[in-house]
Design a protein around this motif. Sequence first.
Motif, PDB file in Angstrom:
ATOM      1  N   ASP A   1       0.836  -1.197   0.000  1.00 16.39           N
ATOM      2  CA  ASP A   1       0.000   0.000   0.000  1.00 16.39           C
ATOM      3  C   ASP A   1       0.871   1.247   0.000  1.00 16.39           C
ATOM      4  OD1 ASP A   1       0.920   0.357   2.617  1.00 16.39           O
ATOM      5  OD2 ASP A   1      -0.798  -0.684   3.462  1.00 16.39           O
ATOM      6  N   GLU A   2       0.209   2.413  -0.085  1.00 16.83           N
ATOM      7  CA  GLU A   2       0.937   3.679  -0.142  1.00 16.83           C
ATOM      8  C   GLU A   2       1.747   3.952   1.116  1.00 16.83           C
ATOM      9  OE1 GLU A   2      -0.914   7.135  -2.666  1.00 16.83           O
ATOM     10  OE2 GLU A   2      -2.420   6.371  -1.277  1.00 16.83           O
ATOM     11  N   PHE A   3       1.254   3.495   2.260  1.00 19.25           N
ATOM     12  CA  PHE A   3       1.966   3.743   3.503  1.00 19.25           C
ATOM     13  C   PHE A   3       3.386   3.183   3.434  1.00 19.25           C
ATOM     14  CE2 PHE A   3       3.004   2.638   7.977  1.00 19.25           C
ATOM     15  CZ  PHE A   3       2.948   3.904   8.505  1.00 19.25           C
ATOM     16  N   HIS A   4       3.559   2.058   2.742  1.00 17.34           N
ATOM     17  CA  HIS A   4       4.888   1.458   2.607  1.00 17.34           C
ATOM     18  C   HIS A   4       5.785   2.256   1.666  1.00 17.34           C
ATOM     19  CE1 HIS A   4       3.104  -1.925   4.691  1.00 17.34           C
ATOM     20  NE2 HIS A   4       4.274  -2.529   4.724  1.00 17.34           N
ATOM     21  N   ASP A   5       5.225   3.246   0.977  1.00 16.25           N
ATOM     22  CA  ASP A   5       6.034   4.197   0.210  1.00 16.25           C
ATOM     23  C   ASP A   5       6.423   5.395   1.073  1.00 16.25           C
ATOM     24  OD1 ASP A   5       6.144   2.895  -2.282  1.00 16.25           O
ATOM     25  OD2 ASP A   5       4.180   3.667  -2.846  1.00 16.25           O
ATOM     26  N   PHE A   6       5.415   5.998   1.701  1.00 17.01           N
ATOM     27  CA  PHE A   6       5.633   7.262   2.402  1.00 17.01           C
ATOM     28  C   PHE A   6       6.414   7.102   3.711  1.00 17.01           C
ATOM     29  CE2 PHE A   6       1.480   8.479   0.204  1.00 17.01           C
ATOM     30  CZ  PHE A   6       2.142   9.056  -0.857  1.00 17.01           C
ATOM     31  N   GLN A   7       6.074   6.087   4.509  1.00 19.94           N
ATOM     32  CA  GLN A   7       6.726   5.951   5.811  1.00 19.94           C
ATOM     33  C   GLN A   7       8.235   5.711   5.693  1.00 19.94           C
ATOM     34  OE1 GLN A   7       5.774   5.895   9.673  1.00 19.94           O
ATOM     35  NE2 GLN A   7       7.742   6.576   8.868  1.00 19.94           N
ATOM     36  N   PRO A   8       8.700   4.782   4.857  1.00 20.73           N
ATOM     37  CA  PRO A   8      10.157   4.624   4.726  1.00 20.73           C
ATOM     38  C   PRO A   8      10.853   5.886   4.225  1.00 20.73           C
ATOM     39  CG  PRO A   8       9.036   2.682   3.883  1.00 20.73           C
ATOM     40  CD  PRO A   8       7.983   3.725   4.126  1.00 20.73           C
ATOM     41  N   GLU A   9      10.177   6.648   3.369  1.00 23.64           N
ATOM     42  CA  GLU A   9      10.789   7.878   2.870  1.00 23.64           C
ATOM     43  C   GLU A   9      10.984   8.893   3.988  1.00 23.64           C
ATOM     44  OE1 GLU A   9      12.424  10.550   0.041  1.00 23.64           O
ATOM     45  OE2 GLU A   9      12.163   8.372   0.135  1.00 23.64           O
ATOM     46  N   LEU A  10       9.999   9.006   4.870  1.00 20.84           N
ATOM     47  CA  LEU A  10      10.141   9.912   6.011  1.00 20.84           C
ATOM     48  C   LEU A  10      11.257   9.442   6.940  1.00 20.84           C
ATOM     49  CD1 LEU A  10       9.194  12.345   7.627  1.00 20.84           C
ATOM     50  CD2 LEU A  10       7.454  10.885   8.702  1.00 20.84           C
ATOM     51  N   LEU A  11      11.381   8.144   7.125  1.00 21.87           N
ATOM     52  CA  LEU A  11      12.477   7.615   7.942  1.00 21.87           C
ATOM     53  C   LEU A  11      13.831   7.955   7.311  1.00 21.87           C
ATOM     54  CD1 LEU A  11      11.068   4.091   8.894  1.00 21.87           C
ATOM     55  CD2 LEU A  11      11.428   6.022  10.441  1.00 21.87           C
ATOM     56  N   ARG A  12      13.939   7.797   6.006  1.00 21.69           N
ATOM     57  CA  ARG A  12      15.207   8.088   5.336  1.00 21.69           C
ATOM     58  C   ARG A  12      15.588   9.560   5.462  1.00 21.69           C
ATOM     59  NH1 ARG A  12      17.029  10.409   0.941  1.00 21.69           N
ATOM     60  NH2 ARG A  12      14.935  10.909   0.177  1.00 21.69           N
TER      61      ARG A  12
END
Length: 270
Positions: free
Chosen positions: A38-49
Amino acid sequence: MSFARSIEQTDPPRPPRETLPTMYDLPSEDPEEPGLPDEFHDFQPELLRITFQPPSHQPEQVFSASDMNLYYDVRYPNWYKRPDWFGVVGVPRLYEGRDLRRSYVIWQEGISPVVVVELLSPGTEDEDLGRVERENDQPPTKWQVYEKILRIPYYIVFSRYTECLQVFTLQAGQYQELDLREPKIWMPDIGLGLGLWQGEYAGIHRLWLRWYDAKGHWISTEAEQERQRAEQERQRAEQERQRAEQERQRAERLAERLRFLGVDPDEDTP
């Protein structure tokens, strides 16, 4: 040909790092895998990075990745795990200082991740939480790889469905879950903390995993820094406008007082 002569013509053995497969030799994706759920698996790792900025290391010595093959066992070079996100310190940002990574190959890099994050989904929850057993002839589970093989100090599990944060740390070689008083964990090894932040990212307002510094301040993204600079500039302009208005009002009051005393403030003095 003498025995001594044949030895002279034999090439010396190459170091294991040169003979083992590199990230260029190993596959970087598996067409059989279903991909990101889902989209969350795109946005959350990006914020972590973006917010993973350990103060103990220069940016060029910090690497993080999401949904990247992590090859972990030289005995089985084709075995890998694919963490939702992981962070490493003390390695070049670029592979050998020159190339973007296709995969992260432990026997080439020489350094394991310091932290790994898994984002729970219904299909992966049991394996992410170590509830799945494997036969001896099968590859180990994520839990076994992170705990026993790579010995990653911090294993973070977050469910966006229940908004539950679980933190596991290595204690005597085994993962032990921490009893969190607050949904956050400080990692002295890297001088950063990771916690749940309520706010807006990518136009979505919700709970996010985010890094914070030693003072408890959330690490800012570039977009936030730009907004902060714009707000500071707006405030400076407003202060200048207020000072100019105060000067105008003072000048007007002085002019009124002069007129009261019979002096025309607009008349040029000889």
